[in-house]
Design a protein around this motif. Structure first.
Motif, PDB file in Angstrom:
ATOM      1  N   LYS A 147       0.811  -1.218   0.000  1.00 39.15           N
ATOM      2  CA  LYS A 147       0.000   0.000   0.000  1.00 39.15           C
ATOM      3  C   LYS A 147       0.844   1.268   0.000  1.00 39.15           C
ATOM      4  O   LYS A 147       0.308   2.368   0.035  1.00 39.15           O
ATOM      5  N   ILE A 148       2.164   1.104  -0.050  1.00 40.19           N
ATOM      6  CA  ILE A 148       3.046   2.279  -0.055  1.00 40.19           C
ATOM      7  C   ILE A 148       2.806   3.138  -1.288  1.00 40.19           C
ATOM      8  O   ILE A 148       2.753   4.374  -1.204  1.00 40.19           O
ATOM      9  N   VAL A 149       2.636   2.506  -2.448  1.00 42.04           N
ATOM     10  CA  VAL A 149       2.390   3.259  -3.683  1.00 42.04           C
ATOM     11  C   VAL A 149       1.091   4.046  -3.566  1.00 42.04           C
ATOM     12  O   VAL A 149       1.021   5.215  -3.960  1.00 42.04           O
ATOM     13  N   SER A 150       0.055   3.420  -3.010  1.00 43.67           N
ATOM     14  CA  SER A 150      -1.234   4.106  -2.851  1.00 43.67           C
ATOM     15  C   SER A 150      -1.093   5.320  -1.951  1.00 43.67           C
ATOM     16  O   SER A 150      -1.673   6.380  -2.216  1.00 43.67           O
ATOM     17  N   LEU A 151      -0.322   5.191  -0.882  1.00 48.60           N
ATOM     18  CA  LEU A 151      -0.125   6.311   0.041  1.00 48.60           C
ATOM     19  C   LEU A 151       0.650   7.441  -0.622  1.00 48.60           C
ATOM     20  O   LEU A 151       0.336   8.621  -0.424  1.00 48.60           O
ATOM     21  N   PHE A 152       1.659   7.096  -1.430  1.00 46.34           N
ATOM     22  CA  PHE A 152       2.426   8.125  -2.129  1.00 46.34           C
ATOM     23  C   PHE A 152       1.571   8.848  -3.166  1.00 46.34           C
ATOM     24  O   PHE A 152       1.836  10.014  -3.483  1.00 46.34           O
ATOM     25  N   ASN A 158       2.899  12.304 -10.019  1.00 47.05           N
ATOM     26  CA  ASN A 158       3.978  11.983 -10.958  1.00 47.05           C
ATOM     27  C   ASN A 158       4.029  10.480 -11.168  1.00 47.05           C
ATOM     28  O   ASN A 158       4.490   9.732 -10.302  1.00 47.05           O
ATOM     29  N   LEU A 159       3.569  10.047 -12.330  1.00 46.48           N
ATOM     30  CA  LEU A 159       3.457   8.614 -12.606  1.00 46.48           C
ATOM     31  C   LEU A 159       4.830   7.946 -12.663  1.00 46.48           C
ATOM     32  O   LEU A 159       4.990   6.801 -12.232  1.00 46.48           O
ATOM     33  N   THR A 160       5.826   8.670 -13.177  1.00 52.70           N
ATOM     34  CA  THR A 160       7.181   8.108 -13.249  1.00 52.70           C
ATOM     35  C   THR A 160       7.716   7.837 -11.848  1.00 52.70           C
ATOM     36  O   THR A 160       8.326   6.785 -11.587  1.00 52.70           O
ATOM     37  N   PHE A 161       7.485   8.779 -10.941  1.00 51.24           N
ATOM     38  CA  PHE A 161       7.929   8.614  -9.552  1.00 51.24           C
ATOM     39  C   PHE A 161       7.207   7.441  -8.898  1.00 51.24           C
ATOM     40  O   PHE A 161       7.828   6.624  -8.203  1.00 51.24           O
ATOM     41  N   LEU A 162       5.904   7.330  -9.127  1.00 52.10           N
ATOM     42  CA  LEU A 162       5.125   6.250  -8.528  1.00 52.10           C
ATOM     43  C   LEU A 162       5.556   4.888  -9.075  1.00 52.10           C
ATOM     44  O   LEU A 162       5.560   3.892  -8.340  1.00 52.10           O
ATOM     45  N   LYS A 163       5.923   4.847 -10.350  1.00 58.72           N
ATOM     46  CA  LYS A 163       6.420   3.588 -10.923  1.00 58.72           C
ATOM     47  C   LYS A 163       7.736   3.183 -10.257  1.00 58.72           C
ATOM     48  O   LYS A 163       7.972   1.997  -9.998  1.00 58.72           O
ATOM     49  N   ALA A 164       8.581   4.173  -9.972  1.00 56.00           N
ATOM     50  CA  ALA A 164       9.848   3.888  -9.300  1.00 56.00           C
ATOM     51  C   ALA A 164       9.586   3.360  -7.886  1.00 56.00           C
ATOM     52  O   ALA A 164      10.236   2.402  -7.439  1.00 56.00           O
ATOM     53  N   ILE A 165       8.624   3.963  -7.200  1.00 53.31           N
ATOM     54  CA  ILE A 165       8.254   3.494  -5.860  1.00 53.31           C
ATOM     55  C   ILE A 165       7.696   2.078  -5.934  1.00 53.31           C
ATOM     56  O   ILE A 165       7.993   1.232  -5.086  1.00 53.31           O
ATOM     57  N   SER A 166       6.908   1.800  -6.977  1.00 55.44           N
ATOM     58  CA  SER A 166       6.336   0.473  -7.153  1.00 55.44           C
ATOM     59  C   SER A 166       7.431  -0.581  -7.342  1.00 55.44           C
ATOM     60  O   SER A 166       7.370  -1.669  -6.776  1.00 55.44           O
ATOM     61  N   GLN A 167       8.455  -0.234  -8.146  1.00 55.73           N
ATOM     62  CA  GLN A 167       9.567  -1.169  -8.359  1.00 55.73           C
ATOM     63  C   GLN A 167      10.348  -1.395  -7.074  1.00 55.73           C
ATOM     64  O   GLN A 167      10.761  -2.525  -6.775  1.00 55.73           O
ATOM     65  N   MET A 168      10.535  -0.337  -6.295  1.00 57.58           N
ATOM     66  CA  MET A 168      11.214  -0.472  -5.011  1.00 57.58           C
ATOM     67  C   MET A 168      10.397  -1.333  -4.052  1.00 57.58           C
ATOM     68  O   MET A 168      10.941  -2.115  -3.269  1.00 57.58           O
ATOM     69  N   THR A 169       9.078  -1.193  -4.133  1.00 62.21           N
ATOM     70  CA  THR A 169       8.193  -1.987  -3.286  1.00 62.21           C
ATOM     71  C   THR A 169       8.296  -3.467  -3.620  1.00 62.21           C
ATOM     72  O   THR A 169       8.281  -4.322  -2.730  1.00 62.21           O
ATOM     73  N   GLU A 170       8.395  -3.775  -4.911  1.00 56.27           N
ATOM     74  CA  GLU A 170       8.539  -5.179  -5.333  1.00 56.27           C
ATOM     75  C   GLU A 170       9.813  -5.787  -4.748  1.00 56.27           C
ATOM     76  O   GLU A 170       9.808  -6.941  -4.304  1.00 56.27           O
TER      77      GLU A 170
END
Length: 230
Positions: A147-152, A158-170
């Motif tokens: 749920k970290i991506v959802s909170l961010f 910024n979709l690019t930033f959220l994608k980076a957070i998503s990859q870090m979450t994985e």
């Protein structure tokens, strides 16, 4: 009763209420899952259960909070997973199903993951039911991570930033799973460090594959129900 004083307010109203909040079973269990997940859940299974929240209650509570958060996010997990519009729709349906049906997800995936940990760490002498419980607690910790991506998404679009957070979450999902299992089964008298590391890695990889298998089963059922159409 005595008159109110600053000492009375601090001791009986502020400090005691803060202490009771910190000792709240949900807060305490989340804190333990964040700081010493394997050790705390092993202690739970061995009898130190007073301060912990029940495993199913915790998972369902976190699932409910996750549903609430997703209602107000600007982007879904599918948006940051793929750029293909058709793929987004397919993934969104799947992610929503998993989110809205936590009991089904647990009933199918957790027993299979528990078989792996049970067979790989049979010397630990924990029975299969205890493996079920430890894996539900692990799933609760992972639920918070996902749920970290959802909170961010509440603070940036910024979709690019959220994608980076998503990859870090994985990466974080794998790392947390490894940390949890390694810490839980770490016992020099039963396994060498190499054996623990290798078996933990195998159990985590197999667990991630089960999530993919669950997705495949879901889409086979959807495909059959819709008469061969996605």
């Amino acid at each position: 009763t005595s008159r109110f004083s600053f000492q009375h307010i601090f001791k009986n109203d502020i400090a005691s209420k803060y202490y009771s909040f910190v000792k709240n079973p949900a807060f305490y269990t989340l804190k333990e899952l964040a700081t010493r997940p394997g050790d705390s859940i092993r202690e739970y299974l061995l009898g130190k259960r007073v301060n912990h929240m029940n495993y199913m209650s915790l998972f369902l509570l976190l699932s409910g909070i996750g549903i609430f958060i997703d209602q107000y996010t600007h982007f879904s997990l599918a948006d940051v997973t793929t750029d293909d519009e058709a793929g987004k729709k397919i993934l969104a349906n799947y992610f929503n199903f998993v989110r809205d049906n936590p009991k089904t997800y647990i009933a199918i995936t957790i027993p299979i993951v528990s078989i792996f940990t049970y067979l790989l760490f049979k010397k630990s002498k924990f029975n299969f039911s205890e493996h079920l419980i430890l894996n539900i607690y692990k799933a609760s910790g992972l639920l918070v991570l996902t749920k970290i991506v959802s909170l961010f998404s509440f603070i940036t679009s910024n979709l690019t930033f959220l994608k980076a957070i998503s990859q870090m979450t994985e990466i974080g999902v794998f790392a947390y799973s490894f940390w949890f299992v390694y810490q839980f089964f770490y016992d020099k008298t039963l396994y060498s460090k190499f054996v623990i590391i290798s078996r933990t890695s195998v159990s985590v990889v197999l667990g991630l594959l089960i999530s993919s298998l669950f997705m495949l089963i879901y889409w086979i059922i959807v495909f059959a129900i819709n008469g061969g159409k996605v």
